[in-house]
Enzyme design. Structure first.
Site, PDB file in Angstrom:
ATOM      1  N   TRP A 185     -47.346  41.853  24.996  1.00 33.49           N
ATOM      2  CA  TRP A 185     -48.574  41.537  24.265  1.00 33.49           C
ATOM      3  C   TRP A 185     -49.721  41.512  25.286  1.00 33.49           C
ATOM      4  O   TRP A 185     -49.624  40.845  26.316  1.00 33.49           O
ATOM      5  CB  TRP A 185     -48.505  40.181  23.547  1.00 33.49           C
ATOM      6  CG  TRP A 185     -49.876  39.815  23.049  1.00 33.49           C
ATOM      7  CD1 TRP A 185     -50.565  40.428  22.052  1.00 33.49           C
ATOM      8  CD2 TRP A 185     -50.765  38.814  23.593  1.00 33.49           C
ATOM      9  NE1 TRP A 185     -51.811  39.870  21.928  1.00 33.49           N
ATOM     10  CE2 TRP A 185     -51.962  38.884  22.852  1.00 33.49           C
ATOM     11  CE3 TRP A 185     -50.654  37.874  24.621  1.00 33.49           C
ATOM     12  CZ2 TRP A 185     -53.054  38.051  23.099  1.00 33.49           C
ATOM     13  CZ3 TRP A 185     -51.736  37.042  24.879  1.00 33.49           C
ATOM     14  CH2 TRP A 185     -52.926  37.133  24.115  1.00 33.49           C
ATOM     15  N   GLU A 224     -46.448  44.019  20.619  1.00 31.03           N
ATOM     16  CA  GLU A 224     -46.991  43.034  19.673  1.00 31.03           C
ATOM     17  C   GLU A 224     -48.448  43.318  19.307  1.00 31.03           C
ATOM     18  O   GLU A 224     -49.340  43.291  20.151  1.00 31.03           O
ATOM     19  CB  GLU A 224     -46.878  41.631  20.270  1.00 31.03           C
ATOM     20  CG  GLU A 224     -47.376  40.550  19.321  1.00 31.03           C
ATOM     21  CD  GLU A 224     -47.148  39.140  19.851  1.00 31.03           C
ATOM     22  OE1 GLU A 224     -46.726  38.998  21.013  1.00 31.03           O
ATOM     23  OE2 GLU A 224     -47.393  38.186  19.103  1.00 31.03           O
ATOM     24  N   HIS A 284     -42.211  36.943  15.807  1.00 27.23           N
ATOM     25  CA  HIS A 284     -42.790  35.748  16.399  1.00 27.23           C
ATOM     26  C   HIS A 284     -43.164  34.837  15.235  1.00 27.23           C
ATOM     27  O   HIS A 284     -44.196  35.034  14.600  1.00 27.23           O
ATOM     28  CB  HIS A 284     -44.052  36.080  17.210  1.00 27.23           C
ATOM     29  CG  HIS A 284     -43.763  36.480  18.609  1.00 27.23           C
ATOM     30  ND1 HIS A 284     -44.740  36.614  19.559  1.00 27.23           N
ATOM     31  CD2 HIS A 284     -42.592  36.746  19.231  1.00 27.23           C
ATOM     32  CE1 HIS A 284     -44.177  36.956  20.717  1.00 27.23           C
ATOM     33  NE2 HIS A 284     -42.881  37.058  20.541  1.00 27.23           N
ATOM     34  N   ASP A 292     -55.321  32.458  14.167  1.00 27.82           N
ATOM     35  CA  ASP A 292     -54.084  32.472  14.958  1.00 27.82           C
ATOM     36  C   ASP A 292     -53.983  31.188  15.782  1.00 27.82           C
ATOM     37  O   ASP A 292     -54.043  31.210  17.006  1.00 27.82           O
ATOM     38  CB  ASP A 292     -54.121  33.714  15.862  1.00 27.82           C
ATOM     39  CG  ASP A 292     -52.871  33.850  16.702  1.00 27.82           C
ATOM     40  OD1 ASP A 292     -51.814  33.372  16.269  1.00 27.82           O
ATOM     41  OD2 ASP A 292     -52.964  34.439  17.792  1.00 27.82           O
ATOM     42  N   ASP A 294     -51.573  28.982  16.153  1.00 27.78           N
ATOM     43  CA  ASP A 294     -50.290  28.630  16.764  1.00 27.78           C
ATOM     44  C   ASP A 294     -49.874  27.186  16.514  1.00 27.78           C
ATOM     45  O   ASP A 294     -49.497  26.471  17.428  1.00 27.78           O
ATOM     46  CB  ASP A 294     -50.311  28.963  18.260  1.00 27.78           C
ATOM     47  CG  ASP A 294     -50.273  30.458  18.495  1.00 27.78           C
ATOM     48  OD1 ASP A 294     -49.218  31.058  18.235  1.00 27.78           O
ATOM     49  OD2 ASP A 294     -51.299  31.036  18.913  1.00 27.78           O
ATOM     50  N   ASP A 324     -43.094  31.347  18.188  1.00 30.53           N
ATOM     51  CA  ASP A 324     -44.274  31.469  19.049  1.00 30.53           C
ATOM     52  C   ASP A 324     -45.386  30.560  18.548  1.00 30.53           C
ATOM     53  O   ASP A 324     -46.086  30.904  17.597  1.00 30.53           O
ATOM     54  CB  ASP A 324     -44.756  32.930  19.102  1.00 30.53           C
ATOM     55  CG  ASP A 324     -45.959  33.093  20.022  1.00 30.53           C
ATOM     56  OD1 ASP A 324     -46.214  32.167  20.818  1.00 30.53           O
ATOM     57  OD2 ASP A 324     -46.631  34.135  19.952  1.00 30.53           O
TER      58      ASP A 324
HETATM   59  C1  RNT Z   1     -50.666  35.862  21.452  1.00 29.43           C
HETATM   60  C2  RNT Z   1     -49.315  36.362  21.147  1.00 29.43           C
HETATM   61  C3  RNT Z   1     -48.298  36.195  22.233  1.00 29.43           C
HETATM   62  C4  RNT Z   1     -48.402  34.856  22.943  1.00 29.43           C
HETATM   63  C5  RNT Z   1     -47.304  34.620  23.963  1.00 29.43           C
HETATM   64  C6  RNT Z   1     -47.599  33.443  24.833  1.00 29.43           C
HETATM   65  O1  RNT Z   1     -51.497  35.897  20.381  1.00 29.43           O
HETATM   66  O2  RNT Z   1     -48.865  35.786  19.969  1.00 29.43           O
HETATM   67  O3  RNT Z   1     -47.035  36.404  21.727  1.00 29.43           O
HETATM   68  O4  RNT Z   1     -48.417  33.796  22.046  1.00 29.43           O
HETATM   69  O5  RNT Z   1     -47.072  35.742  24.671  1.00 29.43           O
HETATM   70 ZN    ZN Z   2     -46.805  36.188  19.458  1.00 35.73          ZN
END
Ligand code: RNT
Ligand code: ZN
Length: 417
Positions: A185, A224, A284, A292, A294, A324
């Protein structure tokens, strides 16, 4: 929860599912053979061991809950703690910045398999398989563009990094006797409107061609896609269309991150569309909130639909499941457990779907019946099956893990500050 009670509830659930011809024992067995790859970066807010700084480059961790893992020993102790509470096979997903650099600074274009030998041994002792990621963020050369940078010296630095990471992944795969899944990514993009969209994408394509040209039998690469990164809102070089095209054409695994879509988009719809054209998927599993963000993965519609689509497409063996997210605002060990359990419950519910009956209704044009059964299936006693799965594997059932997380916080995490 009492053992007696769990077993009784399981027997009742088993009988109920049997009415649809579904074998709950078999579903449990499938879950026992479905690995979930733990993302090492939830334990330390994506800091890693290279320079000890907060993540930058398109992503950001928010929160300052105490107890972050500050070094490799603490990270390993946390992963041990997490896996001790979880049933079913786990893998561990490392980023390049989590290497064992022995107190020395090892730049990204210098990294070697030897920096991960300790991890390989550590993982093997625990029966954990490793996955891997190149790391193009949180570095002075990250800027806005890495593999798509028109500046050859910067681009070559990241090409070299990514090539080396693939060799590390290959070494891991060889050591563990199972392919290491390496994710690529990159955050490359632009904060504001750019007139060079085609140019950067063409450069990225060429960089990837060069990187992926080396045949490495013990690893699998995946790419990704993303909607946008923080500070890079106007344009993302590695967009969904870019990688869908690239992966389909070059037979490369596509990484589907559930946080990387428009907020109203149905992410799970991508599963069947992609699987017809790419060899495998890397998932993920995350939770976006407005963007996004997380957040910790939950047993919600997004996660459930993702796995249900995978099972309906009969493609479980073509997917690699990883988590993720990085939430620094709650107990990080607890965050892992919630996420893994949410993914497992979603998988289990997908295994237990009365699919044969639903398909029959659909074939017969009985759409009311199809809709009704899809509603009923939501409240079938999946929870009792999941409880029994944990009991059977000697792991805490339902909320019983809370006490252990709290104990670890008292005895270990709270002493870290
Ligand atoms: C970022 C991506 C990626 C990261 C990791 C840390 O938007 O989702 O996968 O979260 O590589
Ligand atoms: Zn990711």
């Amino acid at each position: 929860m009492k053992e007696e009670q769990i077993k009784k509830a399981y027997e009742a659930a088993k009988a109920r599912y049997a009415e649809f011809g579904i074998d709950t024992d078999k579903a449990i067995e499938t879950l026992e053979h479905t690995p979930i790859s733990l993302h090492c970066w939830q334990a330390d807010d994506v800091v890693g061991f290279e320079r000890g700084e907060a993540a930058s480059g398109g992503i950001q961790t928010t929160g300052n809950y105490p107890g972050r893992a500050r070094n490799i020993d603490e990270l390993r102790a946390d992963i041990d703690e997490v896996t001790s509470m979880l049933a079913g096979p786990m893998r561990l997903n490392l980023h390049e910045t989590y290497g064992e650099f022995g107190g020395k600074f090892v730049d990204r274009d210098q990294v070697e398999p030897k920096h991960f030998e300790g991890w390989m041994q550590w993982a093997k002792e625990r029966g954990l398989k490793l996955d891997f990621n190149s790391t193009s963020f949180s570095h002075p050369k990250s800027g806005y563009l890495t593999l798509s940078n028109p500046d050859k010296s910067i681009r070559d630095f990241w090409i070299e990094h990514t090539k080396r990471c693939r060799r590390i992944a290959d070494a891991m795969g060889k050591y563990q006797g199972d392919p290491c899944i390496m994710n690529i990514w990159i955050h490359d993009g632009s904060k504001d409107y750019t007139v060079e969209k085609y140019r950067y994408r063409e450069i990225l394509k060429n960089s990837l061609d060069e990187i992926l040209a080396e045949k490495l039998p013990n690893m699998k690469s995946c790419l990704e896609a993303k909607l946008f990164g923080i500070g890079l809102e106007a344009y993302t070089v590695g967009s969904h269309d870019f990688y869908a095209g690239y992966c389909a054409k070059n037979n490369v695994i596509y990484t589907l991150d559930t946080g990387h879509y428009e907020p109203t988009e149905n992410v799970s719809d991508a599963v069947s569309a992609l699987l017809l054209f790419v060899p495998e998927l890397m998932l993920h599993v995350s939770r976006p909130m407005h963007w996004d963000s997380d957040h910790v993965t939950l047993f919600d519609d997004n996660t459930r639909n993702l796995f249900v689509e995978l099972v309906r497409a009969n493609a479980l063996s073509r997917a690699h499941i990883g988590l993720d997210y990085f939430d620094a605002s709650i107990n990080r060990i607890g965050a892992y457990i919630i996420g893994v359990r949410a993914a497992q419950k979603s998988l289990l519910q997908a295994f237990l779907e009365p699919l044969a009956q639903l398909r029959k209704y659909e074939d017969e044009g009985k759409w009311f019946e199809r809709l009704a059964l899809m509603e009923e299936e939501k409240t079938l006693p999946m929870g009792a099956v999941y409880d029994y799965f944990n009991l059977k594997n000697g792991k805490p059932v339902a909320e019983d893990y809370l006490a252990e997380v709290e104990k670890y916080e008292r005895e270990v995490l709270s002493k870290r500050n």
